[in-house]
Write a protein that holds these residues in place. Structure first.
Motif, PDB file in Angstrom:
ATOM      1  N   SER A 246       0.816  -1.221   0.000  1.00 43.81           N
ATOM      2  CA  SER A 246       0.000   0.000   0.000  1.00 43.81           C
ATOM      3  C   SER A 246       0.845   1.265   0.000  1.00 43.81           C
ATOM      4  CB  SER A 246      -0.917   0.007   1.227  1.00 43.81           C
ATOM      5  OG  SER A 246      -0.145   0.002   2.423  1.00 43.81           O
ATOM      6  N   MET A 247       2.144   1.128   0.300  1.00 49.78           N
ATOM      7  CA  MET A 247       3.031   2.294   0.381  1.00 49.78           C
ATOM      8  C   MET A 247       3.951   2.426  -0.814  1.00 49.78           C
ATOM      9  SD  MET A 247       4.018   2.054   4.434  1.00 49.78           S
ATOM     10  CE  MET A 247       4.829   3.642   4.440  1.00 49.78           C
TER      11      MET A 247
ATOM     12  N   ASP B 169       4.367  -6.579   3.985  1.00 51.82           N
ATOM     13  CA  ASP B 169       3.068  -7.158   4.334  1.00 51.82           C
ATOM     14  C   ASP B 169       2.886  -8.547   3.734  1.00 51.82           C
ATOM     15  OD1 ASP B 169       3.057  -5.736   1.874  1.00 51.82           O
ATOM     16  OD2 ASP B 169       0.881  -5.962   1.776  1.00 51.82           O
ATOM     17  N   ILE B 170       3.519  -8.817   2.590  1.00 48.62           N
ATOM     18  CA  ILE B 170       3.459 -10.152   1.989  1.00 48.62           C
ATOM     19  C   ILE B 170       4.215 -11.153   2.864  1.00 48.62           C
ATOM     20  CG2 ILE B 170       4.064 -11.532  -0.028  1.00 48.62           C
ATOM     21  CD1 ILE B 170       1.827  -9.562  -0.558  1.00 48.62           C
ATOM     22  N   GLN B 171       5.295 -10.708   3.491  1.00 52.12           N
ATOM     23  CA  GLN B 171       6.058 -11.584   4.382  1.00 52.12           C
ATOM     24  C   GLN B 171       5.287 -11.903   5.654  1.00 52.12           C
ATOM     25  OE1 GLN B 171      10.202 -10.208   4.973  1.00 52.12           O
ATOM     26  NE2 GLN B 171       9.840  -8.757   3.298  1.00 52.12           N
ATOM     27  N   ILE B 172       4.467 -10.961   6.116  1.00 52.69           N
ATOM     28  CA  ILE B 172       3.752 -11.127   7.391  1.00 52.69           C
ATOM     29  C   ILE B 172       2.422 -11.855   7.227  1.00 52.69           C
ATOM     30  CG2 ILE B 172       2.652  -9.871   9.287  1.00 52.69           C
ATOM     31  CD1 ILE B 172       4.739  -7.672   8.880  1.00 52.69           C
ATOM     32  N   ASP B 173       1.704 -11.580   6.132  1.00 51.65           N
ATOM     33  CA  ASP B 173       0.393 -12.206   5.910  1.00 51.65           C
ATOM     34  C   ASP B 173       0.514 -13.718   5.857  1.00 51.65           C
ATOM     35  OD1 ASP B 173      -0.721  -9.731   5.857  1.00 51.65           O
ATOM     36  OD2 ASP B 173      -0.946  -9.633   3.672  1.00 51.65           O
ATOM     37  N   SER B 174      -0.592 -14.404   6.084  1.00 50.49           N
ATOM     38  CA  SER B 174      -0.606 -15.863   6.056  1.00 50.49           C
ATOM     39  C   SER B 174      -1.641 -16.366   5.060  1.00 50.49           C
ATOM     40  CB  SER B 174      -0.907 -16.432   7.448  1.00 50.49           C
ATOM     41  OG  SER B 174      -2.177 -15.990   7.905  1.00 50.49           O
TER      42      SER B 174
ATOM     43  N   LEU C 240       8.477  -8.681  -8.564  1.00 50.25           N
ATOM     44  CA  LEU C 240       7.919  -7.908  -7.464  1.00 50.25           C
ATOM     45  C   LEU C 240       6.641  -8.646  -7.048  1.00 50.25           C
ATOM     46  CD1 LEU C 240       7.610  -5.529  -5.531  1.00 50.25           C
ATOM     47  CD2 LEU C 240       6.534  -4.240  -7.400  1.00 50.25           C
ATOM     48  N   VAL C 241       6.674  -9.294  -5.899  1.00 49.63           N
ATOM     49  CA  VAL C 241       5.550 -10.121  -5.452  1.00 49.63           C
ATOM     50  C   VAL C 241       4.458  -9.221  -4.872  1.00 49.63           C
ATOM     51  CG1 VAL C 241       4.828 -12.044  -3.996  1.00 49.63           C
ATOM     52  CG2 VAL C 241       7.145 -12.003  -4.952  1.00 49.63           C
ATOM     53  N   LYS C 242       3.254  -9.332  -5.415  1.00 45.42           N
ATOM     54  CA  LYS C 242       2.138  -8.514  -4.935  1.00 45.42           C
ATOM     55  C   LYS C 242       1.021  -9.342  -4.312  1.00 45.42           C
ATOM     56  CE  LYS C 242       2.912  -4.701  -8.171  1.00 45.42           C
ATOM     57  NZ  LYS C 242       2.302  -3.828  -9.218  1.00 45.42           N
ATOM     58  N   GLU C 243       1.087 -10.664  -4.465  1.00 51.56           N
ATOM     59  CA  GLU C 243       0.095 -11.554  -3.877  1.00 51.56           C
ATOM     60  C   GLU C 243       0.816 -12.684  -3.156  1.00 51.56           C
ATOM     61  OE1 GLU C 243      -3.086 -11.090  -3.808  1.00 51.56           O
ATOM     62  OE2 GLU C 243      -3.229  -9.403  -5.225  1.00 51.56           O
ATOM     63  N   ILE C 244       0.440 -12.940  -1.910  1.00 48.82           N
ATOM     64  CA  ILE C 244       1.111 -13.976  -1.135  1.00 48.82           C
ATOM     65  C   ILE C 244       0.940 -15.352  -1.769  1.00 48.82           C
ATOM     66  CG2 ILE C 244      -0.878 -14.295   0.393  1.00 48.82           C
ATOM     67  CD1 ILE C 244       1.110 -14.904   2.650  1.00 48.82           C
ATOM     68  N   ALA C 245      -0.187 -15.560  -2.464  1.00 51.09           N
ATOM     69  CA  ALA C 245      -0.432 -16.859  -3.100  1.00 51.09           C
ATOM     70  C   ALA C 245       0.556 -17.143  -4.223  1.00 51.09           C
ATOM     71  CB  ALA C 245      -1.863 -16.906  -3.631  1.00 51.09           C
TER      72      ALA C 245
ATOM     73  N   LEU D 180       3.796 -16.670  -4.042  1.00 51.48           N
ATOM     74  CA  LEU D 180       5.140 -16.935  -3.529  1.00 51.48           C
ATOM     75  C   LEU D 180       5.707 -18.309  -3.916  1.00 51.48           C
ATOM     76  CD1 LEU D 180       5.327 -15.292   0.024  1.00 51.48           C
ATOM     77  CD2 LEU D 180       6.798 -14.845  -1.950  1.00 51.48           C
ATOM     78  N   PRO D 181       4.963 -19.413  -3.723  1.00 50.57           N
ATOM     79  CA  PRO D 181       5.548 -20.711  -4.091  1.00 50.57           C
ATOM     80  C   PRO D 181       5.962 -20.770  -5.559  1.00 50.57           C
ATOM     81  CG  PRO D 181       3.584 -21.022  -2.745  1.00 50.57           C
ATOM     82  CD  PRO D 181       3.635 -19.568  -3.098  1.00 50.57           C
ATOM     83  N   ARG D 182       5.094 -20.281  -6.430  1.00 50.26           N
ATOM     84  CA  ARG D 182       5.421 -20.296  -7.856  1.00 50.26           C
ATOM     85  C   ARG D 182       6.639 -19.421  -8.153  1.00 50.26           C
ATOM     86  NH1 ARG D 182       4.692 -16.596 -11.560  1.00 50.26           N
ATOM     87  NH2 ARG D 182       3.241 -15.388 -10.262  1.00 50.26           N
ATOM     88  N   VAL D 183       6.685 -18.236  -7.568  1.00 51.50           N
ATOM     89  CA  VAL D 183       7.779 -17.305  -7.831  1.00 51.50           C
ATOM     90  C   VAL D 183       9.115 -17.888  -7.368  1.00 51.50           C
ATOM     91  CG1 VAL D 183       8.774 -15.085  -7.167  1.00 51.50           C
ATOM     92  CG2 VAL D 183       6.369 -15.226  -7.838  1.00 51.50           C
ATOM     93  N   ILE D 184       9.147 -18.476  -6.178  1.00 53.92           N
ATOM     94  CA  ILE D 184      10.398 -19.051  -5.668  1.00 53.92           C
ATOM     95  C   ILE D 184      10.880 -20.177  -6.573  1.00 53.92           C
ATOM     96  CG2 ILE D 184      11.504 -20.211  -3.731  1.00 53.92           C
ATOM     97  CD1 ILE D 184      10.828 -17.317  -3.173  1.00 53.92           C
ATOM     98  N   ARG D 185       9.980 -21.040  -6.979  1.00 52.98           N
ATOM     99  CA  ARG D 185      10.366 -22.169  -7.828  1.00 52.98           C
ATOM    100  C   ARG D 185      10.849 -21.688  -9.196  1.00 52.98           C
ATOM    101  NH1 ARG D 185       5.336 -26.335  -6.312  1.00 52.98           N
ATOM    102  NH2 ARG D 185       5.615 -26.136  -4.048  1.00 52.98           N
TER     103      ARG D 185
END
Length: 372
Positions: free
Chosen positions: A104-105, A162-167, A129-134, A136-141
């Protein structure tokens, strides 16, 4: 199971075989560091982020694994860029993880905000640039796959705080669809291409082998040595290729360029057949464009595919067994030494050229050059 973004990153890194990371903590990367503690992944704390990128580069080159480095947002991430550019130029697989201000910032000139995604584009093989926590697995791989496949290189992942903190619900075995378009280079070389290469080498009077880092990446130094010794063609290597062929061998002329041997530079300027292996040919083509008739039968230097290199280049080398003893018959033994030479070297050249032994001449010149 439900996991935070930081925990997902840790799990995916473990699945990629990550054992060691290099980095320096900061505000926007702290959630990841909290998850890293007790994860079993060893972390090497450095004193400057550039050192983290260079340490990851050295780790990757010495182990053959993907190096991992991390930094916080703004100045921390920017400090990584020099090291990432180094890895890009040397084709070293690196994954860099950087913190970023909350989504948001972004774009609000927040504290320690910088457009790391934009600045890293020319310094990386790919970046996110990750904008959705969902995601993350795809991006890392994808990041690890891109870093180590084809021509290796650095990949940067910018993760907002916030992506690092959200679950989110996380299934490590889920099949995450990737957006990668696979490049599949041809594995076979046309027989007419091989025949043409053999013909060019047989007819060459001033051949030179120009070998580089790609030989090391493919683990084919032994095959290169066999090829050189069978054809008796002089060899020069790039800076990153030093060590793939014994420098004391009479056929090895050393390294070209302003820090190399002037004999090698003359050789590359006047060769009529330059066999380039494991090198990016941009500099080579620019230098030889007016003197060399080069052909399209070259190994793909963009992807650097190891399978392609092993499957075609060295299959071609095996076919060149019949060239052993033939390639040296038409060699011009004086061609390397037509330009004025320093007095300390000239007498070695005159003596060696009189014997008609090109390899001995090259060895003598190197020895004399070292003595001066």
């Amino acid at each position: 199971m439900r996991k935070t973004g930081s925990e997902i990153i840790i799990e995916e890194m473990k699945r990629q075989g990550v054992e060691v990371t290099f980095g320096m903590p900061g505000g926007t990367i702290m959630p990841f560091y909290d998850a890293l503690y007790g994860s079993g992944i060893k972390h090497i704390l450095i004193r400057h982020e550039q050192g983290a990128a260079l340490a990851a580069d050295g780790y990757a080159q010495s182990t053959g694994k993907v190096g991992v480095c991390m930094a916080t947002s703004g100045p921390g991430a920017i400090n990584l860029l020099t090291g990432l550019q180094h890895s890009l130029m040397d084709s070293v697989p690196i994954v860099a993880l950087t913190g970023q201000v909350a989504t948001s910032m972004i774009g609000s000139d927040a504290f320690q905000e910088a457009d790391v995604y934009g600045m890293s584009i020319p310094c990386t093989k790919y970046n996110y640039l990750v904008k959705e926590i969902a995601d993350l697995p795809r991006v890392i791989r994808e990041a690890f796959h891109i870093a180590r496949s084809g021509r290796p290189g650095p990949v940067l992942i910018d993760v907002p705080k916030d992506i690092q903190i959200d679950s989110v619900e996380y299934d490590p075995d889920a099949d995450h669809k990737t957006s990668l378009v696979e490049y599949e280079p041809p594995i076979e070389v046309a027989p007419e291409g091989i025949a043409r290469m053999c013909e060019v080498i047989r007819n060459a009077r001033r051949p030179v082998i120009y070998a580089g880092h790609g030989i090391i990446l493919s683990g084919c130094s032994d095959l290169l040595r066999q090829f050189v010794r069978k054809t008796q063609i002089p060899i020069t290597t790039t800076l990153l290729g030093l060590g793939i062929y014994p420098i004391a061998d009479p056929l090895c002329m050393g390294m070209p360029g302003m820090h190399g041997s002037h004999t090698v530079n003359y050789a590359l300027s006047e060769t009529d057949c330059c066999i380039a292996l494991g090198v990016a040919p941009g500099w080579l083509y620019a230098r030889l464009a007016e003197t060399v008739d080069y052909h399209p039968y070259t190994i793909d230097h963009v992807t650097g595919s190891l399978q392609l290199l092993a499957g075609t280049a060295f299959g071609f080398w095996l076919l060149l067994d019949k060239l052993a003893g033939e390639a040296t018959e038409s060699l011009d033994t004086d061609w390397l030494y037509r330009r004025p030479l320093p007095p300390a070297i000239a007498w070695v050249v005159a003596t060696a050229s009189a014997t008609g032994h090109l390899a001995r001449a090259a060895s003598g010149v190197l020895a004399a050059a070292a003595a001066t």
